[in-house]
Design a protein around this motif. Structure first.
Motif, short mmCIF file in Angstrom:
data_model
loop_
_atom_site.label_atom_id
_atom_site.label_comp_id
_atom_site.label_asym_id
_atom_site.label_seq_id
_atom_site.Cartn_x
_atom_site.Cartn_y
_atom_site.Cartn_z
N LEU A 2 119.64 -6.32 58.03
CA LEU A 2 119.54 -7.78 58.04
C LEU A 2 120.17 -8.27 59.70
CD1 LEU A 2 120.26 -9.54 54.70
CD2 LEU A 2 117.96 -9.32 55.85
N MET A 5 117.85 -8.10 62.37
CA MET A 5 116.68 -9.26 62.15
C MET A 5 116.81 -10.39 62.94
SD MET A 5 114.82 -10.34 58.58
CE MET A 5 114.26 -8.72 58.25
N LYS A 10 114.89 -13.95 59.30
CA LYS A 10 115.90 -14.04 58.24
C LYS A 10 115.38 -15.46 57.61
CE LYS A 10 119.74 -12.08 60.37
NZ LYS A 10 121.19 -12.07 61.10
#
Length: 182
Positions: A2, A5, A10
């Motif tokens: 994450l 990202m 997200k």
């Protein structure tokens, strides 16, 4: 994962996870309700049929032989889901029993169980009291194959899965489009 990202990615992921969670909760709720409702419907339907046939069965218990009882049971076997039925005397002995020839799952208990309906080994067992002049004279038994009810519930499950897949795909497309506008 994450951390690398982008904000757009997200936001898309948040939309997807939120939609998927909401759909899974809704699907579980609908499936649970439909399964419970289908069982209740089948139980009520065959309890009503047994209740309507019980007065005729009372006359069969007064007859000197079981021909009348056999006719009543033959009539009950005309319902495709009924796979076995019987009439018991008050002492628990079987006056008459019939089983559908095209099924191996037919099972008539040696003695009547408690009155009412109960699911047992995947089938519905219904025991109906037979009364005459306010006095119990016997018990009627129906074994109902609930396979068709299970098929309907599985069809609902297939429909729910289809809705989930289409909704998740459309949510992904919509989220991707909205995020690009940001």
């Amino acid at each position: 994962m994450l951390r690398n990202m982008s904000i757009r990615g997200k936001l898309t992921l948040i939309c997807m996870v939120t939609s998927m969670f909401a759909l899974l909760v809704a699907a579980f709720t609908i499936y649970s309700y439909e399964a419970k409702d289908e069982r209740a419907r089948v139980t009520a339907q065959y309890a009503s049929i047994a209740h309507a046939a019980a007065p005729f069965a009372a006359a069969s218990l007064e007859a000197p032989d079981n021909r009348v009882a056999n006719r009543i049971l033959e009539h009950l076997l005309q319902y495709p889901e009924v796979i076995a039925c019987s009439i018991y005397r008050t002492d628990g002995a079987i006056l008459s029993e019939l089983k559908r020839a095209d099924t191996a799952d037919a099972n008539v208990p040696a003695r009547p169980l408690k009155d009412g309906s109960e699911f047992f080994e995947g089938d519905l067992y219904h025991f109906e009291p037979i009364t005459a002049n306010g006095k119990r004279v016997g018990t009627m038994f129906l074994q109902i194959n609930v396979h068709s009810a299970k098929e309907r519930v599985l069809a609902y499950a297939g429909l729910i899965i289809t809705v989930i897949v289409v909704t998740v795909a459309s949510t992904y497309i919509f989220a991707t489009f909205v995020v690009r506008l940001l």
